[in-house]
Scaffold this motif. Structure first.
Motif, PDB file in Angstrom:
ATOM      1  N   LEU A 419      66.777  25.039  81.315  1.00 12.35           N
ATOM      2  CA  LEU A 419      67.442  26.328  81.106  1.00 12.35           C
ATOM      3  C   LEU A 419      68.587  26.509  82.093  1.00 12.35           C
ATOM      4  O   LEU A 419      69.616  27.093  81.757  1.00 12.35           O
ATOM      5  N   ASP A 420      68.414  25.989  83.286  1.00 13.86           N
ATOM      6  CA  ASP A 420      69.454  26.075  84.310  1.00 13.86           C
ATOM      7  C   ASP A 420      70.732  25.390  83.831  1.00 13.86           C
ATOM      8  O   ASP A 420      71.838  25.939  83.937  1.00 13.86           O
ATOM      9  N   TYR A 421      70.579  24.174  83.310  1.00 12.96           N
ATOM     10  CA  TYR A 421      71.749  23.385  82.915  1.00 12.96           C
ATOM     11  C   TYR A 421      72.326  23.815  81.573  1.00 12.96           C
ATOM     12  O   TYR A 421      73.541  23.991  81.430  1.00 12.96           O
ATOM     13  N   TYR A 422      71.459  23.985  80.575  1.00 12.07           N
ATOM     14  CA  TYR A 422      71.947  24.200  79.209  1.00 12.07           C
ATOM     15  C   TYR A 422      72.207  25.657  78.850  1.00 12.07           C
ATOM     16  O   TYR A 422      72.952  25.937  77.918  1.00 12.07           O
ATOM     17  N   VAL A 423      71.589  26.586  79.565  1.00 14.90           N
ATOM     18  CA  VAL A 423      71.752  28.002  79.216  1.00 14.90           C
ATOM     19  C   VAL A 423      72.450  28.775  80.330  1.00 14.90           C
ATOM     20  O   VAL A 423      73.494  29.400  80.113  1.00 14.90           O
ATOM     21  N   ALA A 424      71.879  28.754  81.525  1.00 13.95           N
ATOM     22  CA  ALA A 424      72.414  29.571  82.615  1.00 13.95           C
ATOM     23  C   ALA A 424      73.800  29.104  83.062  1.00 13.95           C
ATOM     24  O   ALA A 424      74.694  29.916  83.294  1.00 13.95           O
ATOM     25  N   ARG A 425      73.988  27.805  83.188  1.00 13.38           N
ATOM     26  CA  ARG A 425      75.273  27.270  83.663  1.00 13.38           C
ATOM     27  C   ARG A 425      76.449  27.721  82.802  1.00 13.38           C
ATOM     28  O   ARG A 425      77.414  28.288  83.329  1.00 13.38           O
ATOM     29  N   PRO A 426      76.418  27.530  81.478  1.00 16.75           N
ATOM     30  CA  PRO A 426      77.569  27.964  80.678  1.00 16.75           C
ATOM     31  C   PRO A 426      77.715  29.475  80.579  1.00 16.75           C
ATOM     32  O   PRO A 426      78.818  29.973  80.336  1.00 16.75           O
ATOM     33  N   LEU A 427      76.623  30.232  80.778  1.00 15.67           N
ATOM     34  CA  LEU A 427      76.691  31.686  80.672  1.00 15.67           C
ATOM     35  C   LEU A 427      76.913  32.367  82.018  1.00 15.67           C
ATOM     36  O   LEU A 427      76.991  33.595  82.087  1.00 15.67           O
ATOM     37  N   GLY A 428      77.018  31.589  83.080  1.00 21.91           N
ATOM     38  CA  GLY A 428      77.236  32.170  84.403  1.00 21.91           C
ATOM     39  C   GLY A 428      76.017  32.892  84.935  1.00 21.91           C
ATOM     40  O   GLY A 428      76.142  33.810  85.756  1.00 21.91           O
ATOM     41  N   MET A 429      74.822  32.503  84.491  1.00 22.95           N
ATOM     42  CA  MET A 429      73.586  33.136  84.936  1.00 22.95           C
ATOM     43  C   MET A 429      72.940  32.314  86.059  1.00 22.95           C
ATOM     44  O   MET A 429      73.390  31.211  86.377  1.00 22.95           O
ATOM     45  N   LYS A 430      71.888  32.860  86.636  1.00 30.23           N
ATOM     46  CA  LYS A 430      71.125  32.163  87.665  1.00 30.23           C
ATOM     47  C   LYS A 430      69.675  32.008  87.209  1.00 30.23           C
ATOM     48  O   LYS A 430      69.153  32.847  86.475  1.00 30.23           O
ATOM     49  N   VAL A 431      69.060  30.935  87.683  1.00 31.90           N
ATOM     50  CA  VAL A 431      67.662  30.640  87.361  1.00 31.90           C
ATOM     51  C   VAL A 431      66.866  30.584  88.658  1.00 31.90           C
ATOM     52  O   VAL A 431      67.305  29.972  89.639  1.00 31.90           O
ATOM     53  N   VAL A 432      65.699  31.218  88.672  1.00 32.21           N
ATOM     54  CA  VAL A 432      64.812  31.190  89.836  1.00 32.21           C
ATOM     55  C   VAL A 432      63.395  30.890  89.361  1.00 32.21           C
ATOM     56  O   VAL A 432      63.084  31.010  88.175  1.00 32.21           O
ATOM     57  N   GLY A 433      62.541  30.492  90.310  1.00 32.61           N
ATOM     58  CA  GLY A 433      61.166  30.156  89.975  1.00 32.61           C
ATOM     59  C   GLY A 433      60.176  31.026  90.717  1.00 32.61           C
ATOM     60  O   GLY A 433      60.327  31.271  91.916  1.00 32.61           O
ATOM     61  N   MET A 434      59.158  31.477  90.000  1.00 35.67           N
ATOM     62  CA  MET A 434      58.112  32.307  90.609  1.00 35.67           C
ATOM     63  C   MET A 434      56.764  31.704  90.220  1.00 35.67           C
ATOM     64  O   MET A 434      56.389  31.725  89.046  1.00 35.67           O
TER      65      MET A 434
END
Length: 517
Positions: A419-434
């Protein structure tokens, strides 16, 4: 001057192999492991939770520090270095016997599924490890082949130490090069024990590991303890099923034809070393056989992965090439032709299955588990997920239920990295883990680099039917609301192959503990 009959063939092999692997690298989506190692380049460090740092540095070098971050450039080091490794295979074979042996070795190396696919276009720690492994083999072969003056031999030994050291900060199993080479010196080349350069070589290898050790000291030796647990056999029951799974995997990964040629060579050469000096047989056997035996032993008790022994089989390929060179004179023996055909079928049918679902897989799974039994779906769907999720996200931002700055959260390093590479990166979002450290891996450190957690935070949570986990299973009572937002279906070959489930996690009530160094 007599020209080599093999050079033009070698150049054609290198060029053709490069083009095929570059195409595959650009065509296929990144796998779970590959996309996770992308975070090594995105957030470089002296070491990481589960591997040393070289794989991230390779990605940075060949992508110009992620200036170009498509799948092709993320994987470019694999495409380039496998080409170099094939050339080294030729040089090693030529060194230990003759040019025909070198040519056969290059062909056998190319026909290895492990070499061509796993380290040839996919990007894993094995990519740099195999590069430095092949350099080390070549240098070791030179020390036995050529009677160097003392100073040049000392330089060769030092170069071997540096090469093995760089291999060890690529993947820890490169230490087996010292194990095999050291045994050879102790048994057959004891006069080298008087050479200070040999001890300097060992020191330089250890020095290469200093940044990794220092990072682990700062992080409670988390990387070493993680790797140690993967092969911990104490209190584990005997598992013959795991042993035969590992053995079968080794045969497939290294090409069944190559496996048969290696076994035949080991039996034949130790009985009658036709046309090959005993020193080379001893050295390459000591470099390859112990690693294979060790992981087959571990597989009696724990689940292991077949590619862990890949470098050992690459080493033994040279014995197979030398034996073939004594038995055959043609430029393309039938056995090698068969091995190349097996590889071609593997990559062709495998690629078609991944992209189009060529062979229907009976998958009577419930709605939320669709595709669970189809491992080829791990490299399918994230490109299609992006535009569908972008619409879902835009609608919720427009309605005010979510904010443009809200991040994606998850409890496992995959599919978080996907999700970090294919979704968040092109949309300018951030991914975190809990979640738990053993499932988050590098995201333990990424979290703090991306702002950590505060009460009241909202998140997107995306799970898929290949590894479905409802957020209530992991985040029960941590949020004020957990809302099912949408379902995104991914088609392959005209049929729904898997589903993504999008949830809104509203108002974080409990901030997870911060992992500190």
């Amino acid at each position: 001057m007599h020209s080599s009959p093999y050079k033009n063939r070698l150049y054609f092999l290198l060029f053709t192999s490069f083009l095929i692997r570059a195409f595959l690298a650009a065509w296929h989506e990144l796998g779970n492991d590959e996309v996770y190692y992308y975070t090594y380049a995105l957030f470089p460090d002296w070491s990481h939770f589960d591997h040393p740092p070289m794989i991230g540095w390779m990605m940075q070098i060949f992508s110009l520090n992620l200036l170009f971050d498509s799948e092709l450039f993320i994987r470019l080091s694999s495409v380039m270095l496998m080409t170099a490794n094939t050339w080294f295979a030729f040089k090693i074979g030529k060194t230990i016997k003759d040019e025909r042996t070198g040519w056969y070795a290059a062909l056998l190396y190319t026909s290895s599924v492990y070499a061509f696919v796993i380290t040839g276009f996919m990007i894993l720690p094995d990519t740099p490890q195999n590069f430095f492994w092949m350099i080390s083999l070549w240098l070791m072969a030179l020390t036995l082949k050529i009677k160097f003056p003392n100073k040049q031999l000392d330089l060769l030994l030092i170069a071997i130490g540096i090469s093995i050291g760089l291999g060890m900060i690529s993947k820890y199993t490169s230490v087996f090069l010292w194990f095999g080479f050291g045994l050879y010196v102790l048994i057959y080349q004891r006069e080298w024990l008087k050479r200070p350069s040999l001890y300097l070589a060992v020191f330089l290898s250890v020095a290469c590991l200093f940044p990794v050790v220092w990072w682990n000291i700062q992080n409670d030796f988390i990387s070493f303890s993680f790797q140690g647990e993967r092969i911990n056999i104490f209190n584990a029951p005997l598992r013959l099923d795991l042993f035969f799974t590992e053995l079968g995997g080794q045969i497939v990964y290294n090409n069944p034809v190559n496996f048969a040629l290696i076994v035949a060579a080991l039996i034949a050469l130790f009985r009658k070393p036709v046309g090959l000096e005993k020193n080379f047989i001893r050295l390459f056997a000591l470099l390859g056989v112990p690693l294979i035996i060790l992981f087959l032993f571990f597989a009696l008790f724990r689940s292991t992965l077949p590619h862990w022994t890949g470098p050992a089989y690459n080493t033994l390929l040279f014995l197979a090439a030398a034996r073939l060179s004594s038995l055959r004179k043609e430029w393309l023996p039938r056995s090698i032709s068969l091995g190349l055909l097996v590889l071609l079928l593997f990559i062709t049918l495998g690629s078609l299955q991944i992209k189009f679902g060529l062979f229907p897989i009976n998958d009577p799974q419930p709605y939320h588990r669709l595709g669970r039994n189809d491992v080829t779906l791990d490299m399918v769907g994230y490109r299609k997920l992006l535009p569908a999720f972008e619409k879902v996200r835009a609608n919720h931002i427009q309605s005010g239920t979510m904010d443009a700055n809200d991040r994606i959260v998850g409890e496992n390093w995959f599919p978080l990295a996907n999700l970090d590479y294919y979704v968040a990166r092109p949309l300018g979002m951030k991914v975190v883990g809990m979640g738990e450290p053993e499932r988050l891996h590098k995201y333990l450190w990424i979290n703090e680099l991306r702002g950590g957690f505060q009460k009241g935070d909202n998140f997107w949570y995306i799970t898929n039917s290949r590894d479905y986990k409802h957020p209530e299973e992991v985040y029960s009572l941590k949020f004020d609301q957990i809302i099912a937002a949408d379902t995104i279906e991914i088609e392959r070959g005209g049929q729904v192959a898997k589903r993504y489930f999008v949830f809104l996690l509203k108002d974080l009530k409990e901030v997870p503990p911060v992992y500190t160094k």
